[in-house]
Design a protein around this motif. Structure first.
Motif, PDB file in Angstrom:
ATOM      1  N   LEU A  29       0.827  -1.209   0.000  1.00  0.00           N
ATOM      2  CA  LEU A  29       0.000   0.000   0.000  1.00  0.00           C
ATOM      3  C   LEU A  29       0.863   1.261   0.000  1.00  0.00           C
ATOM      4  O   LEU A  29       0.583   2.219  -0.730  1.00  0.00           O
ATOM      5  N   VAL A  30       1.912   1.263   0.802  1.00  0.00           N
ATOM      6  CA  VAL A  30       2.800   2.430   0.866  1.00  0.00           C
ATOM      7  C   VAL A  30       3.501   2.638  -0.475  1.00  0.00           C
ATOM      8  O   VAL A  30       3.541   3.753  -1.002  1.00  0.00           O
ATOM      9  N   VAL A  31       4.032   1.575  -1.040  1.00  0.00           N
ATOM     10  CA  VAL A  31       4.729   1.675  -2.328  1.00  0.00           C
ATOM     11  C   VAL A  31       3.759   2.139  -3.417  1.00  0.00           C
ATOM     12  O   VAL A  31       4.095   2.991  -4.246  1.00  0.00           O
ATOM     13  N   GLY A  32       2.543   1.618  -3.412  1.00  0.00           N
ATOM     14  CA  GLY A  32       1.538   2.027  -4.389  1.00  0.00           C
ATOM     15  C   GLY A  32       1.166   3.492  -4.256  1.00  0.00           C
ATOM     16  O   GLY A  32       1.002   4.203  -5.258  1.00  0.00           O
ATOM     17  N   THR A  33       1.035   3.960  -3.028  1.00  0.00           N
ATOM     18  CA  THR A  33       0.707   5.360  -2.795  1.00  0.00           C
ATOM     19  C   THR A  33       1.824   6.279  -3.275  1.00  0.00           C
ATOM     20  O   THR A  33       1.575   7.286  -3.946  1.00  0.00           O
ATOM     21  N   ILE A  34       3.054   5.924  -2.955  1.00  0.00           N
ATOM     22  CA  ILE A  34       4.195   6.737  -3.387  1.00  0.00           C
ATOM     23  C   ILE A  34       4.295   6.744  -4.913  1.00  0.00           C
ATOM     24  O   ILE A  34       4.490   7.790  -5.529  1.00  0.00           O
ATOM     25  N   THR A  35       4.129   5.576  -5.525  1.00  0.00           N
ATOM     26  CA  THR A  35       4.196   5.486  -6.982  1.00  0.00           C
ATOM     27  C   THR A  35       3.099   6.317  -7.631  1.00  0.00           C
ATOM     28  O   THR A  35       3.347   7.042  -8.602  1.00  0.00           O
ATOM     29  N   GLY A  36       1.890   6.219  -7.105  1.00  0.00           N
ATOM     30  CA  GLY A  36       0.772   7.004  -7.639  1.00  0.00           C
ATOM     31  C   GLY A  36       1.015   8.493  -7.524  1.00  0.00           C
ATOM     32  O   GLY A  36       0.732   9.257  -8.458  1.00  0.00           O
ATOM     33  N   THR A  37       1.563   8.918  -6.404  1.00  0.00           N
ATOM     34  CA  THR A  37       1.872  10.331  -6.207  1.00  0.00           C
ATOM     35  C   THR A  37       2.923  10.801  -7.202  1.00  0.00           C
ATOM     36  O   THR A  37       2.791  11.876  -7.808  1.00  0.00           O
ATOM     37  N   LEU A  38       3.954   9.998  -7.401  1.00  0.00           N
ATOM     38  CA  LEU A  38       5.002  10.367  -8.359  1.00  0.00           C
ATOM     39  C   LEU A  38       4.465  10.429  -9.786  1.00  0.00           C
ATOM     40  O   LEU A  38       4.857  11.298 -10.568  1.00  0.00           O
ATOM     41  N   ILE A  39       3.545   9.536 -10.129  1.00  0.00           N
ATOM     42  CA  ILE A  39       2.952   9.554 -11.474  1.00  0.00           C
ATOM     43  C   ILE A  39       2.144  10.834 -11.671  1.00  0.00           C
ATOM     44  O   ILE A  39       2.231  11.480 -12.718  1.00  0.00           O
ATOM     45  N   VAL A  40       1.366  11.211 -10.667  1.00  0.00           N
ATOM     46  CA  VAL A  40       0.554  12.429 -10.769  1.00  0.00           C
ATOM     47  C   VAL A  40       1.451  13.657 -10.889  1.00  0.00           C
ATOM     48  O   VAL A  40       1.223  14.530 -11.733  1.00  0.00           O
ATOM     49  N   ILE A  41       2.498  13.711 -10.081  1.00  0.00           N
ATOM     50  CA  ILE A  41       3.416  14.861 -10.133  1.00  0.00           C
ATOM     51  C   ILE A  41       4.152  14.878 -11.474  1.00  0.00           C
ATOM     52  O   ILE A  41       4.289  15.927 -12.108  1.00  0.00           O
ATOM     53  N   GLY A  42       4.603  13.719 -11.929  1.00  0.00           N
ATOM     54  CA  GLY A  42       5.359  13.633 -13.170  1.00  0.00           C
ATOM     55  C   GLY A  42       4.538  13.942 -14.405  1.00  0.00           C
ATOM     56  O   GLY A  42       5.058  14.412 -15.409  1.00  0.00           O
ATOM     57  N   SER A  43       3.230  13.704 -14.348  1.00  0.00           N
ATOM     58  CA  SER A  43       2.400  13.938 -15.527  1.00  0.00           C
ATOM     59  C   SER A  43       2.007  15.408 -15.666  1.00  0.00           C
ATOM     60  O   SER A  43       1.385  15.783 -16.643  1.00  0.00           O
ATOM     61  N   GLY A  44       2.339  16.214 -14.691  1.00  0.00           N
ATOM     62  CA  GLY A  44       2.070  17.644 -14.776  1.00  0.00           C
ATOM     63  C   GLY A  44       0.682  18.048 -14.312  1.00  0.00           C
ATOM     64  O   GLY A  44       0.311  19.210 -14.420  1.00  0.00           O
ATOM     65  N   ASN A  45      -0.077  17.120 -13.808  1.00  0.00           N
ATOM     66  CA  ASN A  45      -1.404  17.478 -13.291  1.00  0.00           C
ATOM     67  C   ASN A  45      -1.257  18.190 -11.956  1.00  0.00           C
ATOM     68  O   ASN A  45      -0.384  17.869 -11.156  1.00  0.00           O
TER      69      ASN A  45
END
Length: 52
Positions: A29-45
């Motif tokens: 869950l922690v790894v998924g949350t961190i990955t999801g956050t990085l994807i959102v930040i990286g996509s420019g949203n």
């Protein structure tokens, strides 16, 4: 009723497996949350927090 050592060994093993499973789920869950956050930040949203 007398409980043998095998019974206690089985109970301890089951508890240990349960803890291991809970730890694995929490790590995933922690790894998924961190990955999801990085994807959102990286996509420019931008994430907007609206209070009101």
């Amino acid at each position: 009723m007398k409980l043998g050592t095998e019974w206690w060994r089985t109970v301890r093993y089951a508890i240990k497996e349960e803890r291991r499973t809970a730890r694995l789920i929490s790590i995933l869950l922690v790894v998924g949350t961190i990955t999801g956050t990085l994807i959102v930040i990286g996509s420019g949203n931008t994430v907007a927090l609206t209070i009101g």
